[in-house]
Enzyme design. Sequence first.
Site, PDB file in Angstrom:
ATOM      1  N   ARG A  78     -32.768  47.139  -1.333  1.00 42.20           N
ATOM      2  CA  ARG A  78     -33.255  45.824  -0.907  1.00 42.20           C
ATOM      3  C   ARG A  78     -34.444  45.422  -1.775  1.00 42.20           C
ATOM      4  NH1 ARG A  78     -35.753  46.129   3.072  1.00 42.20           N
ATOM      5  NH2 ARG A  78     -35.504  48.272   3.770  1.00 42.20           N
ATOM      6  N   TYR A 217     -25.940  44.243  -3.440  1.00 38.74           N
ATOM      7  CA  TYR A 217     -26.136  45.504  -2.709  1.00 38.74           C
ATOM      8  C   TYR A 217     -26.613  45.343  -1.265  1.00 38.74           C
ATOM      9  CZ  TYR A 217     -26.783  50.514  -2.363  1.00 38.74           C
ATOM     10  OH  TYR A 217     -26.648  51.825  -2.013  1.00 38.74           O
ATOM     11  N   LYS A 226     -29.408  42.525   7.735  1.00 32.50           N
ATOM     12  CA  LYS A 226     -30.854  42.260   7.833  1.00 32.50           C
ATOM     13  C   LYS A 226     -31.157  40.759   7.909  1.00 32.50           C
ATOM     14  CE  LYS A 226     -31.442  46.637   7.312  1.00 32.50           C
ATOM     15  NZ  LYS A 226     -31.847  47.472   8.430  1.00 32.50           N
ATOM     16  N   HIS A 246     -35.062  46.464  14.751  1.00 33.30           N
ATOM     17  CA  HIS A 246     -34.574  47.445  13.777  1.00 33.30           C
ATOM     18  C   HIS A 246     -34.527  48.806  14.492  1.00 33.30           C
ATOM     19  CE1 HIS A 246     -35.153  49.324   9.506  1.00 33.30           C
ATOM     20  NE2 HIS A 246     -33.888  49.201   9.805  1.00 33.30           N
ATOM     21  N   SER A 268     -36.635  52.152   7.411  1.00 37.25           N
ATOM     22  CA  SER A 268     -35.392  52.455   6.695  1.00 37.25           C
ATOM     23  C   SER A 268     -35.429  53.870   6.133  1.00 37.25           C
ATOM     24  CB  SER A 268     -35.219  51.471   5.540  1.00 37.25           C
ATOM     25  OG  SER A 268     -35.306  50.160   6.017  1.00 37.25           O
ATOM     26  N   CYS A 270     -35.401  56.804   7.543  1.00 38.52           N
ATOM     27  CA  CYS A 270     -36.257  57.789   8.231  1.00 38.52           C
ATOM     28  C   CYS A 270     -35.477  58.519   9.313  1.00 38.52           C
ATOM     29  CB  CYS A 270     -37.478  57.110   8.836  1.00 38.52           C
ATOM     30  SG  CYS A 270     -38.697  56.646   7.597  1.00 38.52           S
ATOM     31  N   ASP A 293     -28.817  51.081  13.678  1.00 39.27           N
ATOM     32  CA  ASP A 293     -29.743  50.313  12.836  1.00 39.27           C
ATOM     33  C   ASP A 293     -30.336  49.087  13.510  1.00 39.27           C
ATOM     34  OD1 ASP A 293     -31.014  50.078  10.273  1.00 39.27           O
ATOM     35  OD2 ASP A 293     -29.710  48.372   9.849  1.00 39.27           O
ATOM     36  N   ARG A 385     -25.220  55.161  -0.459  1.00 40.55           N
ATOM     37  CA  ARG A 385     -24.855  54.854   0.939  1.00 40.55           C
ATOM     38  C   ARG A 385     -23.393  55.116   1.233  1.00 40.55           C
ATOM     39  NH1 ARG A 385     -28.907  52.215   4.383  1.00 40.55           N
ATOM     40  NH2 ARG A 385     -30.691  51.933   3.031  1.00 40.55           N
TER      41      ARG A 385
HETATM   42  C1  OXD Z   1     -32.236  49.486   5.624  1.00 43.37           C
HETATM   43  C2  OXD Z   1     -30.805  49.567   5.962  1.00 43.37           C
HETATM   44  O1  OXD Z   1     -32.565  49.419   4.435  1.00 43.37           O
HETATM   45  O2  OXD Z   1     -30.492  49.730   7.147  1.00 43.37           O
HETATM   46  O3  OXD Z   1     -33.041  49.477   6.558  1.00 43.37           O
HETATM   47  O4  OXD Z   1     -29.952  49.434   5.075  1.00 43.37           O
HETATM   48 MN    MN Z   2     -32.166  49.603   8.490  1.00 46.76          MN
END
Ligand code: OXD
Ligand code: MN
Length: 601
Positions: A78, A217, A226, A246, A268, A270, A293, A385
């Site tokens: 991101r 991406y 998001k 989130h 993100s 974690c 998420d 991912r």
């Molecule tokens: C992030 C995701 O970057 O969930 O938080 O992809």
């Molecule tokens: Mn996320």
Amino acid sequence: MPNQRRLTELPQTLGLDAWVTSVAVLTQPQKIVWCDGTREEYDRLCNQLVENGSFIKLNEEKRPNSYLARTDPSDVARVEERTFICSDEEINAGPTNNWQSPDVMKEKLERLFAGSMRGRTMYVIPFAMGPLGSPLTRYGIQITDSEYAVVNMHLMTRVTPKVSDAIRGGADWVATMHSVGSPLSPGQVDSTWPCNREKYICQFPDTKEVWSFGSGYGGNALLGKKCMSLRIGSVLAREEGWLAEHMLILRMQNPAGERMHLAAAFPSACGKTNLAMLQPSLPGWKVETIGDDIAWIGPDEDGRLRAINPENGFFGVAPGTSVKSNPVAMELIAKDTIFTNVALTDDGDVWWEGMTKVPPKHLIDWRGKFWTPAAGTPAAHPNGRFTAPAANCPTISPDWEDPKGVALDAIVFGGRRSSGAPLVMQSKSWEHGVFLGATMVSEQTAAAEGTVGKLRHDPFAMLPFAGYHMADYWQHWLDMAEKVPHLPKVFRVNWFLKNEDGQFIWPGFSENARVLRWIMERIQGKVEAKATEFGLLPNLEDLGVNELELSKSDAAQLLAMPKDQLLAELDDDEIYFRQFGSHLPEAIRAELDLELEAASN
Ligand code: OXD
Ligand code: MN
């Protein structure tokens, strides 16, 4: 296509079909395809991606119906610096967001989008965030010129013409448009990962629109995630009296069959996916996954907060995922999965750092280069991912699509902190819980561009995702106390404490069940906690720490809150809060003052 024309009218005023035409007029695609969300469409586009070299079909025997994509090395995460909240008033974006006036930004974007789809197909994706029929579900349309985005949207959202029908019938919707910004001239051979060096991820909260340009991406390109569910979602939530967060959602069940539901916010990368799919180390305990998420949370008639997962799949970080860290995810991604930026094995399967202790002797790395362990560079990108359907998750809850959602018992905040934040703590009150969320600090990860490991304030794990003024967002949380008589209890956790030797103290993963058990038993009133001025701490024996092989000093550090460090952090919070000026809620200021006083004594 007719000549280009400026987009002066709003999508929702124009109506769906006229808006789609106006975008085509601007972007000049070769053709327009309305997506239907069918398996046939998914397979056709995946085959097309294979044909043009964008997808590699993985070994059907080892990883059925799965693909590997490699991005351009400049398009791997991101792009927070290029993400804008274009509210009519600058103050509404607040000091933590990039702002640009909607008129200025739209002019800029219109120039970029003009002709940006030449030689490409423009796809129109009608999608629902949330199960169809839930009062919390919202509709969106994504226009995109990326087949990769379409197939990922298939997995991550519910793509169906029912949504376009509902919109034509008058339902509210969010208009989102995306171009990789890489038009093709006649005869030009396409790149396997088209994108543009110039990137803009723009949210228009006043008109509920998203314009994303230049990146293919993840959160930059899958606009239901998001952009819609969090940035526009948080604005909708504020207007309508709910919360867009989130957060993962899970159900925990004890051996007696008693249940708790919790939603947990972590920045993100974690460990939200790992926690959502936890396999408890405690006999007879069980976790069911509801989301990993995003949580949309609203008050119900019984005075409780209920949560749904608006997504339909998981877009998880691959590196670090293994049979040890997340056996459930390993099963989830055994088939029907799109992998991005991980390594390819000689037998047509995938690999990433952490999947096995010993790496394969050779691989093709995420850049498509021959790789051996001697390379000295990671074989998979740290933000590589997997995209996989939620229905394939072995621990998915039978109730994960319940239109009513699940009633939340606990809200948990967590970050990646090597010291200073204890393993677990309960807030003293709802206000103190909001303060704990507002003061979240975490080490930065590879999910966004920036320096990995640097500590940054990430309130509620929403720093990159709040669609309006962060301090007003805290006030919105505080206001829930007046609307919701039976609020969940609030906790903060930290799995990432390290000792003087730099080793993680807490074993984590399946042992995190000990912390969830404590949370559940606190809610049930079964265990005592030690009250401190900074929150309620467990007794180590209630976590069963003696059943783990921890040294005495490591065990003691699990709950340590050294006053000098606390004071330094509170001083830092005070400085951080200054940017919010008069928007800082009084209740947050009051919590800070109480803690400052306690830490100074
Ligand atoms: C992030 C995701 O970057 O969930 O938080 O992809
Ligand atoms: Mn996320």
